[in-house]
Scaffold this active site. Structure first.
Site, PDB file in Angstrom:
ATOM      1  N   PRO A   2      38.995  28.747  36.763  1.00 18.54           N
ATOM      2  CA  PRO A   2      39.140  27.689  35.987  1.00 18.54           C
ATOM      3  C   PRO A   2      38.343  26.840  35.141  1.00 18.54           C
ATOM      4  CG  PRO A   2      39.615  27.563  38.625  1.00 18.54           C
ATOM      5  CD  PRO A   2      38.622  28.487  38.162  1.00 18.54           C
ATOM      6  N   GLU A   3      38.323  26.870  33.892  1.00 20.23           N
ATOM      7  CA  GLU A   3      37.672  25.804  33.031  1.00 20.23           C
ATOM      8  C   GLU A   3      38.767  24.961  32.248  1.00 20.23           C
ATOM      9  OE1 GLU A   3      34.839  27.935  30.745  1.00 20.23           O
ATOM     10  OE2 GLU A   3      34.396  29.340  32.290  1.00 20.23           O
ATOM     11  N   LYS A  60      37.429  19.535  34.533  1.00 16.40           N
ATOM     12  CA  LYS A  60      38.031  20.537  35.619  1.00 16.40           C
ATOM     13  C   LYS A  60      38.792  19.753  36.549  1.00 16.40           C
ATOM     14  CE  LYS A  60      34.194  23.299  34.282  1.00 16.40           C
ATOM     15  NZ  LYS A  60      32.804  23.908  34.548  1.00 16.40           N
TER      16      LYS A  60
END
Length: 277
Positions: A2-3, A60
């Site tokens: 996840p970015e 994030k």
DNA sequence: AGACATGTTGCTCA
DNA sequence: ATGAGCAACATGTC
């Protein structure tokens, strides 16, 4: 995984499923690491019976607001994912948090456990949230701010500087490489060595990559792609960066790999050159 | 078997 | 005081 855009994707996935619904049950698993910031009894009591009002992402991080002044923060770390399952869902090995409504189970799964759950009670959002740097898509993200930051970090490789959340919130390893590739800047260049026009190119690439990533990955509110990265064009570095023998989609020349700024880095030597070489 | 992984933090050293 | 670099975190995959 996840970015910036993947975080948005997961956030929307939960929100679409459960906005306006009441949490009827809170299941927790690991308490040592991912839930280490929580007072578990307080957390359960506040969320049980609460309704999901709104969800937002910044950098994030994710912040979900519930009735009763309950705020749930989530960071997906390196391997975290949010999914939606039937309300009968039985937590699997790395399901650290499951919020159950009448219709769905919201599942936070994270095998490597670098993720984090935060909780805050009050009228205002928590400090850690309001202190997150202004988004790259915002007006506050100016060329001047980028130039000043690069000057402060002038001795560090530009790749490492792009990963600093205090100025490039949401940028992670693959986005940083994508940005440098678009801008035609070698990742090992000292941040302070960039010429003004290169700083401009970098700034534009930041905006473009963030905007397009959100569009392709999170769908910006439209129907999201079932597979996270299915809509990322083959013309991006993204699809070629990991494969051995991968080639630059712009030049067709071989890609290079090395550790820069402590992270695996991929670039196209044909268009990202060091001045000295 | 060993290397490596899309993130962050806390430490050391200059 | 400030910034650069690196080990550590825990687990899964190639």
């Amino acid at each position: 995984m996840p970015e910036l855009a993947e975080v948005e994707f997961f956030c929307q996935r939960w929100h679409r499923a459960a906005a306006g619904q009441r949490i009827v049950r809170v299941l927790t698993h690991d308490r040592k690491k991912i839930l280490r910031h929580l007072e578990l009894p307080v957390f359960r009591r506040a969320l049980s019976g609460a309704t999901l009002l709104s969800s937002a992402t910044a950098a994030k991080q994710m912040l979900l607001r519930f009735t009763g002044g309950a705020w749930l923060g989530i960071h997906l770390g390196m391997s975290g994912e949010l999914s939606v399952a039937p309300p009968t869902h039985t937590p699997r090995k790395h399901d650290h948090l499951v919020l159950v409504t009448d219709r769905h189970a919201l599942v936070f799964n994270d095998p490597r456990m670098f993720g984090r759950v935060d909780f805050h009670l009050g009228r205002e959002p928590p400090h850690w949230w309001t202190e997150i740097a202004p988004a790259i898509s915002s007006k506050a993200f100016t060329v001047a701010a980028v130039a000043a930051f690069l000057q402060r970090r002038r001795r560090a490789p530009i790749k490492a500087v792009l990963l600093k959340q205090e100025r490039f919130p949401g940028v992670g390893n693959w986005m940083a490489d994508e940005i440098l590739w678009r801008a035609g800047i070698h990742p090992a260049r000292p941040a302070g060595s960039l010429q003004p026009r290169e700083v401009g190119a970098l700034w534009r690439a930041c905006r473009r990559v963030c905007r397009d990533a959100l569009d392709k990955i999170a769908g910006r509110g439209r129907t999201p792609p079932p597979d996270l990265n299915a809509n990322i064009p083959r013309t991006w570095l993204f699809h070629h960066r990991w494969r051995r023998g991968g080639r630059c989609p712009k030049t067709g020349r071989p890609l290079a790999h090395d550790t820069i700024g402590g992270r695996t880095t991929c670039w196209s030597p044909a268009r990202q050159k060091l001045p000295s070489s």
